[in-house]
Design a protein around this motif. Structure first.
Motif, PDB file in Angstrom:
ATOM      1  N   ILE A   7      10.381  -5.491 -18.975  1.00 48.67           N
ATOM      2  CA  ILE A   7       9.294  -4.517 -19.020  1.00 48.67           C
ATOM      3  C   ILE A   7       8.383  -4.785 -17.824  1.00 48.67           C
ATOM      4  N   THR A   8       8.257  -3.806 -16.954  1.00 50.78           N
ATOM      5  CA  THR A   8       7.335  -3.921 -15.822  1.00 50.78           C
ATOM      6  C   THR A   8       5.942  -3.524 -16.313  1.00 50.78           C
ATOM      7  N   VAL A   9       4.992  -4.412 -16.138  1.00 49.43           N
ATOM      8  CA  VAL A   9       3.635  -4.172 -16.626  1.00 49.43           C
ATOM      9  C   VAL A   9       2.686  -4.026 -15.436  1.00 49.43           C
ATOM     10  N   PHE A  10       2.204  -2.813 -15.227  1.00 48.51           N
ATOM     11  CA  PHE A  10       1.256  -2.579 -14.138  1.00 48.51           C
ATOM     12  C   PHE A  10      -0.142  -3.016 -14.557  1.00 48.51           C
ATOM     13  N   GLY A  11      -0.942  -3.385 -13.564  1.00 43.50           N
ATOM     14  CA  GLY A  11      -2.306  -3.836 -13.852  1.00 43.50           C
ATOM     15  C   GLY A  11      -2.331  -5.071 -14.730  1.00 43.50           C
ATOM     16  N   ALA A  12      -1.373  -5.963 -14.523  1.00 44.76           N
ATOM     17  CA  ALA A  12      -1.186  -7.094 -15.441  1.00 44.76           C
ATOM     18  C   ALA A  12      -2.333  -8.100 -15.428  1.00 44.76           C
ATOM     19  N   THR A  13      -3.161  -8.058 -14.393  1.00 47.38           N
ATOM     20  CA  THR A  13      -4.324  -8.957 -14.379  1.00 47.38           C
ATOM     21  C   THR A  13      -5.603  -8.219 -14.769  1.00 47.38           C
ATOM     22  N   GLY A  14      -5.472  -6.954 -15.165  1.00 49.53           N
ATOM     23  CA  GLY A  14      -6.617  -6.173 -15.620  1.00 49.53           C
ATOM     24  C   GLY A  14      -6.720  -6.189 -17.134  1.00 49.53           C
ATOM     25  N   SER A  56       4.051  -8.513  -6.467  1.00 59.60           N
ATOM     26  CA  SER A  56       2.968  -7.777  -5.822  1.00 59.60           C
ATOM     27  C   SER A  56       3.383  -6.324  -5.587  1.00 59.60           C
ATOM     28  N   ALA A  57       2.500  -5.407  -5.938  1.00 53.23           N
ATOM     29  CA  ALA A  57       2.746  -3.990  -5.671  1.00 53.23           C
ATOM     30  C   ALA A  57       1.408  -3.271  -5.613  1.00 53.23           C
ATOM     31  N   ASP A  58       1.406  -2.146  -4.925  1.00 51.74           N
ATOM     32  CA  ASP A  58       0.204  -1.336  -4.771  1.00 51.74           C
ATOM     33  C   ASP A  58       0.544   0.094  -5.155  1.00 51.74           C
ATOM     34  N   LEU A  59      -0.326   0.730  -5.920  1.00 47.10           N
ATOM     35  CA  LEU A  59      -0.054   2.092  -6.382  1.00 47.10           C
ATOM     36  C   LEU A  59       0.051   3.099  -5.245  1.00 47.10           C
ATOM     37  N   ASP A  60      -0.423   2.731  -4.057  1.00 40.98           N
ATOM     38  CA  ASP A  60      -0.332   3.626  -2.909  1.00 40.98           C
ATOM     39  C   ASP A  60       0.833   3.263  -1.983  1.00 40.98           C
ATOM     40  N   ASN A  61       1.658   2.309  -2.410  1.00 42.89           N
ATOM     41  CA  ASN A  61       2.801   1.873  -1.608  1.00 42.89           C
ATOM     42  C   ASN A  61       4.084   2.075  -2.426  1.00 42.89           C
ATOM     43  N   SER A  64       6.824  -0.711  -2.640  1.00 38.90           N
ATOM     44  CA  SER A  64       6.477  -1.850  -3.494  1.00 38.90           C
ATOM     45  C   SER A  64       6.617  -1.474  -4.976  1.00 38.90           C
ATOM     46  N   LEU A  65       6.312  -0.228  -5.303  1.00 41.92           N
ATOM     47  CA  LEU A  65       6.463   0.241  -6.682  1.00 41.92           C
ATOM     48  C   LEU A  65       7.935   0.283  -7.079  1.00 41.92           C
ATOM     49  N   GLU A  66       8.775   0.743  -6.166  1.00 43.44           N
ATOM     50  CA  GLU A  66      10.210   0.809  -6.443  1.00 43.44           C
ATOM     51  C   GLU A  66      10.770  -0.579  -6.716  1.00 43.44           C
ATOM     52  N   ALA A  67      10.344  -1.548  -5.912  1.00 41.95           N
ATOM     53  CA  ALA A  67      10.813  -2.926  -6.105  1.00 41.95           C
ATOM     54  C   ALA A  67      10.352  -3.467  -7.461  1.00 41.95           C
ATOM     55  N   ALA A  68       9.139  -3.103  -7.860  1.00 40.09           N
ATOM     56  CA  ALA A  68       8.601  -3.592  -9.132  1.00 40.09           C
ATOM     57  C   ALA A  68       9.320  -2.984 -10.336  1.00 40.09           C
ATOM     58  N   LYS A  95       2.348  10.497 -10.527  1.00 43.24           N
ATOM     59  CA  LYS A  95       3.579  11.262 -10.304  1.00 43.24           C
ATOM     60  C   LYS A  95       4.609  10.460  -9.517  1.00 43.24           C
ATOM     61  N   VAL A  96       4.146   9.664  -8.570  1.00 40.27           N
ATOM     62  CA  VAL A  96       5.064   8.820  -7.805  1.00 40.27           C
ATOM     63  C   VAL A  96       5.750   7.829  -8.738  1.00 40.27           C
TER      64      VAL A  96
END
Length: 300
Positions: A7-14, A56-61, A64-68, A95-96
């Motif tokens: 499970i990929t968890v975005f914002g994991a340190t938020g 590491s990933a950035d919502l504007d990259n 990096s999102l694909e790798a995550a 959407k991305v």
């Protein structure tokens, strides 16, 4: 990690992603790929020590999102309007991610969504940080990406910061500036999101394609204030302010927050019973405040 579904968890340190990552790690049924912009920050290091794969990933990259997301079974997706105050940017980011989840074949996405208020009210009310997430929810469905939207109620944590009671003019009491006009407002601790997400991931047939409104309980401003008084020992009263007055207060985002409260007055669909089914340990407001008593009193 290879033997468990990732499970990929975005914002994991938020706050939201952190709650989800911790719940998944504690349970152990899934492998956790924790996404953060800075993998060296203390919260990221703690996740790694707890058994997460931290990336590491950035919502504007997009790369990096694909790798995550590559190789993941599912994902928890959260975006943050308050970082940039741009509806368009949040929609683009969502959407991305949706396109990537679809193309990479993820089987279950949990999206931290909200209602499209502008659409629901036929243009009479606009709540940008709701509408953007509502548009992304719709997009996930349009492209047939398997998604469950989990819509959080008002965070109890806000009462420790932005929405903390304000000292009255007499200096002897406090006022809770919550523009809800005696209408009960759903609330929840963001820390209780994680176990609910875990339950949904464990029962995909029951929840895929659904919108779930999470709430610990519904209380009026006067009831919130009464509990604050009881726990803190301070005199805290409902300021009895309207959204129309609130939106003129001198702080960034006052208009946006006032629009949100106007929508709350329409009583959005949050399901207290289902929330407690998904997370039986969901805290009510008094339990939350007793846990945070020291921080609450310090904030006053």
């Amino acid at each position: 990690m290879a033997s468990k579904k990732i499970i990929t968890v975005f914002g994991a340190t938020g706050s939201q992603g952190g709650s989800v990552a911790c719940a998944l790690l504690k349970d152990g049924s899934f492998a956790v790929r924790a996404v953060t912009r800075d993998t060296s920050k203390p919260a990221a290091v703690k996740l790694k020590e707890a058994g997460a794969q931290v990336v590491s990933a950035d919502l504007d990259n997009e790369k990096s999102l694909e790798a995550a997301l590559c190789g993941a079974y599912g994902a928890f997706v959260v975006t943050n309007f308050w970082e940039h105050f741009s509806k368009e940017k949040e929609v683009k980011q969502g959407k991305v991610i949706a396109d990537l989840c679809k193309r990479l074949g993820l089987q279950h996405v949990i999206y931290s969504g909200l209602e499209n208020v502008n659409k629901l009210t036929k243009g009479k009310l606009e709540v940008l940080h709701f509408d953007s997430k509502g548009e992304v929810e719709e997009y996930f469905r349009q492209i047939s990406c398997p998604m469950t939207s989990m819509r959080l109620a008002f965070y109890f944590e806000n009462f420790l910061t932005l929405m903390k009671p304000q000292k009255s003019k007499d200096g002897n009491s406090y006022e809770l500036v919550l523009p809800m006009c005696d209408v009960p407002m759903d609330g929840i601790s963001v820390s209780d999101l994680g176990p609910a997400v875990l339950s949904v991931l464990k029962s995909p047939k029951d929840y895929k394609g659904k919108d779930i409104g999470l709430s610990a309980e519904k209380l009026t401003a006067a009831q919130y204030a009464a509990i604050m008084s009881k726990v803190s020992g301070k005199v805290i009263k409902d300021a009895k302010i309207s959204p129309e007055v609130y939106e003129k207060l001198p702080f960034p985002g006052a208009q946006e927050m006032a629009s949100m409260f106007k929508f709350y007055l329409m009583i959005p669909n949050r399901d207290v019973a289902l929330t407690h089914k998904l997370n039986p340990n969901t805290k009510n407001f008094q339990q939350f405040l007793e846990e945070k008593k020291e921080a609450f009193i310090k904030a006053l």
